[in-house]
Design a protein around this motif. Structure first.
Motif, PDB file in Angstrom:
ATOM      1  N   UNK A 161       0.476  -1.046   0.410  1.00 58.87           N
ATOM      2  CA  UNK A 161       0.240   0.199   0.358  1.00 58.87           C
ATOM      3  C   UNK A 161       0.590   1.321   0.412  1.00 58.87           C
ATOM      4  N   UNK A 162       2.278   0.943  -0.111  1.00 59.90           N
ATOM      5  CA  UNK A 162       2.990   2.441  -0.019  1.00 59.90           C
ATOM      6  C   UNK A 162       2.716   3.489  -1.094  1.00 59.90           C
ATOM      7  N   UNK A 163       2.519   4.400  -1.118  1.00 58.12           N
ATOM      8  CA  UNK A 163       2.394   5.300  -2.170  1.00 58.12           C
ATOM      9  C   UNK A 163       2.780   6.118  -1.697  1.00 58.12           C
ATOM     10  N   UNK A 164       2.194   7.517  -3.135  1.00 58.15           N
ATOM     11  CA  UNK A 164       2.949   8.666  -2.833  1.00 58.15           C
ATOM     12  C   UNK A 164       1.757  10.049  -3.652  1.00 58.15           C
ATOM     13  N   UNK A 165       1.460  11.376  -3.302  1.00 58.92           N
ATOM     14  CA  UNK A 165       0.470  11.523  -4.268  1.00 58.92           C
ATOM     15  C   UNK A 165       1.569  12.851  -4.894  1.00 58.92           C
ATOM     16  N   UNK A 166       1.740  12.605  -6.431  1.00 63.56           N
ATOM     17  CA  UNK A 166       2.801  13.118  -7.832  1.00 63.56           C
ATOM     18  C   UNK A 166       1.660  14.838  -8.195  1.00 63.56           C
ATOM     19  N   UNK A 167       1.889  15.377  -7.512  1.00 58.43           N
ATOM     20  CA  UNK A 167       1.494  16.899  -8.688  1.00 58.43           C
ATOM     21  C   UNK A 167       2.006  17.603  -9.448  1.00 58.43           C
ATOM     22  N   UNK A 168       2.816  16.680  -9.307  1.00 58.84           N
ATOM     23  CA  UNK A 168       3.952  17.512 -10.600  1.00 58.84           C
ATOM     24  C   UNK A 168       4.273  16.357 -11.834  1.00 58.84           C
ATOM     25  N   UNK A 169       5.009  16.156 -11.808  1.00 56.75           N
ATOM     26  CA  UNK A 169       5.360  14.670 -12.897  1.00 56.75           C
ATOM     27  C   UNK A 169       6.695  14.406 -12.201  1.00 56.75           C
ATOM     28  N   UNK A 170       6.387  12.833 -13.049  1.00 56.10           N
ATOM     29  CA  UNK A 170       7.553  11.899 -13.382  1.00 56.10           C
ATOM     30  C   UNK A 170       8.542  11.906 -14.566  1.00 56.10           C
ATOM     31  N   UNK A 214       4.950  20.480   1.413  1.00 59.12           N
ATOM     32  CA  UNK A 214       4.739  19.863  -0.138  1.00 59.12           C
ATOM     33  C   UNK A 214       6.635  20.239  -0.650  1.00 59.12           C
ATOM     34  N   UNK A 215       6.472  18.665  -1.357  1.00 58.10           N
ATOM     35  CA  UNK A 215       8.324  19.093  -1.566  1.00 58.10           C
ATOM     36  C   UNK A 215       8.217  18.600  -3.372  1.00 58.10           C
ATOM     37  N   UNK A 216       9.050  19.970  -4.035  1.00 53.70           N
ATOM     38  CA  UNK A 216       8.910  20.667  -5.377  1.00 53.70           C
ATOM     39  C   UNK A 216      10.363  20.825  -5.255  1.00 53.70           C
ATOM     40  N   UNK A 217      10.989  19.790  -6.097  1.00 54.62           N
ATOM     41  CA  UNK A 217      12.341  19.354  -7.009  1.00 54.62           C
ATOM     42  C   UNK A 217      12.242  18.886  -8.219  1.00 54.62           C
ATOM     43  N   UNK A 218      13.614  18.921  -8.607  1.00 52.04           N
ATOM     44  CA  UNK A 218      13.567  18.418  -9.960  1.00 52.04           C
ATOM     45  C   UNK A 218      12.956  16.863 -10.036  1.00 52.04           C
ATOM     46  N   UNK A 219      12.593  16.681 -10.996  1.00 49.81           N
ATOM     47  CA  UNK A 219      12.825  15.348 -11.555  1.00 49.81           C
ATOM     48  C   UNK A 219      13.587  13.834 -11.736  1.00 49.81           C
ATOM     49  N   UNK A 224      14.102   8.997  -5.901  1.00 52.82           N
ATOM     50  CA  UNK A 224      14.348   8.447  -4.693  1.00 52.82           C
ATOM     51  C   UNK A 224      13.028   9.115  -3.912  1.00 52.82           C
ATOM     52  N   UNK A 225      12.490   8.804  -4.387  1.00 57.09           N
ATOM     53  CA  UNK A 225      10.582   9.105  -3.915  1.00 57.09           C
ATOM     54  C   UNK A 225      10.684   8.028  -2.682  1.00 57.09           C
ATOM     55  N   UNK A 226      10.396   6.658  -3.551  1.00 60.58           N
ATOM     56  CA  UNK A 226      10.343   5.589  -3.235  1.00 60.58           C
ATOM     57  C   UNK A 226      10.509   5.132  -2.249  1.00 60.58           C
ATOM     58  N   UNK A 227      11.869   5.068  -2.256  1.00 62.76           N
ATOM     59  CA  UNK A 227      12.649   4.757  -1.034  1.00 62.76           C
ATOM     60  C   UNK A 227      12.491   6.203   0.367  1.00 62.76           C
ATOM     61  N   UNK A 245       9.127  19.010 -10.894  1.00 65.38           N
ATOM     62  CA  UNK A 245       8.706  19.648 -11.837  1.00 65.38           C
ATOM     63  C   UNK A 245      10.400  19.102 -13.331  1.00 65.38           C
ATOM     64  N   UNK A 246      10.023  19.875 -13.998  1.00 66.57           N
ATOM     65  CA  UNK A 246      10.897  19.243 -15.448  1.00 66.57           C
ATOM     66  C   UNK A 246      12.678  20.076 -15.094  1.00 66.57           C
ATOM     67  N   UNK A 247      13.146  19.503 -15.274  1.00 61.90           N
ATOM     68  CA  UNK A 247      14.625  20.247 -15.385  1.00 61.90           C
ATOM     69  C   UNK A 247      15.561  21.338 -16.718  1.00 61.90           C
ATOM     70  N   UNK A 248      15.787  22.657 -16.593  1.00 57.87           N
ATOM     71  CA  UNK A 248      15.941  23.133 -17.198  1.00 57.87           C
ATOM     72  C   UNK A 248      17.261  23.621 -17.966  1.00 57.87           C
ATOM     73  N   UNK A 249      17.045  23.543 -19.298  1.00 53.77           N
ATOM     74  CA  UNK A 249      17.982  23.221 -20.637  1.00 53.77           C
ATOM     75  C   UNK A 249      18.465  24.460 -21.219  1.00 53.77           C
TER      76      UNK A 249
END
Length: 284
Positions: A161-170, A214-219, A224-227, A245-249
């Motif tokens: 049942x381990x899970x997390x809510x993602x409001x951005x995207x992987x 809320x953890x806001x960080x790069x995709x 790492x979120x799983x562990x 969030x997406x990574x700036x290029x």
């Protein structure tokens, strides 16, 4: 405590670049829009790469961008005893084991490891007699989290049942309620011999301590979120909502990164760019 608390948590291993600026500004905007709080945390547990000059540069760059944050700033190197206490708790519960294997030894075995991860190449605890000899020799070791023992403690139902809510995207567009699969990470290190802690443990501890919602960080940190979800479950810590969030290029299509010596904010400033111009370029 505000209902929305996020953090920007750089490591002082170099100066900030545009990618850092974009992430900091995004987190700050989301916190402001929610009437919440934006924290700064300095993650400096690596004693060989983290430098006071880089930390001072981070503060300078963020202030130049027009950002502000509550004081005092939490500096992880000032709180190693906090992390040691968590390691001791997990160790006493039988969830950690000593690992004397060097990173090179694990990387040499990586060809046989699933997912191409050094942690996944780790074959688990050493035999008791072998461990006793290495302890007697005074060889350095790290503490690894045993996924087998963690699963046994939680039970199969809780594990599944381990899970997390993602409001951005992987990186593959993952969003919404995401099943956590810590087994893909292998037996990760939670305490290194040189620092007494490691990233996964320190970051989850501090998020819980500081009331981060809320953890806001790069995709690039999505996996790492799983562990980290597993550690939160084992320690009965709150689980934040995640926003990757997406990574700036850059113009060459490569993401901004310290190791690639991307142009820093200090260099842009020295070249005449204003904070207002950079914010506008980044969409803020």
């Amino acid at each position: 405590m505000p209902g929305f608390v996020t953090r920007f948590a750089p490591s002082p291993t170099g100066r900030l670049h545009k990618g850092h600026a974009w992430s900091a500004l995004l987190g700050h905007r989301l916190a402001q829009n929610a009437g919440g709080q934006w924290l700064l945390r300095i993650e400096d547990i690596d004693p060989t790469r983290c430098k006071p000059d880089f930390e001072a540069g981070i503060l300078e760059d963020l202030a130049w961008l027009g950002l502000d944050w509550p004081r005092p700033v939490r500096r992880q190197s000032d709180h190693l005893a906090d992390y040691a206490a968590v390691v001791d708790t997990l160790r006493q519960r039988g969830l950690l084991y000593r690992c004397f294997r060097t990173r090179k030894a694990l990387l040499d075995a990586i060809g046989d490891a699933p997912h191409g991860r050094a942690e996944a190449a780790c074959p688990g605890p050493h035999p008791a007699d072998e461990e006793a000899v290495m302890l007697e020799q005074g060889l350095p070791f790290a503490w690894r989290l045993s996924l087998d023992r963690a699963r046994a403690e939680l039970g199969d139902d809780a594990w599944n049942d381990l899970s997390f809510v993602e409001e951005g995207s992987g990186p593959n567009g993952e969003t919404g309620r995401i099943p956590a699969r810590p087994e893909t990470a292998g037996d990760v290190i939670l305490a290194r011999k040189d620092a007494g802690t490691a990233y996964h443990l320190a970051v989850t501890h501090d998020d819980a301590l500081q009331g981060v919602t809320h953890v806001i960080r790069g995709e690039d940190l999505f996996e790492a979120t799983h562990i980290q979800v597993l550690i939160q479950a084992l320690m009965n810590w709150p689980r934040p909502v995640y926003h990757h969030h997406r990574l700036l290029t850059g113009p060459d299509g490569r993401r901004y990164a310290k190791r690639d010596r991307s142009v820093t904010l200090a260099e842009l400033r020295a070249g005449g760019m204003t904070a207002e111009a950079l914010r506008a370029e980044l969409g803020f």
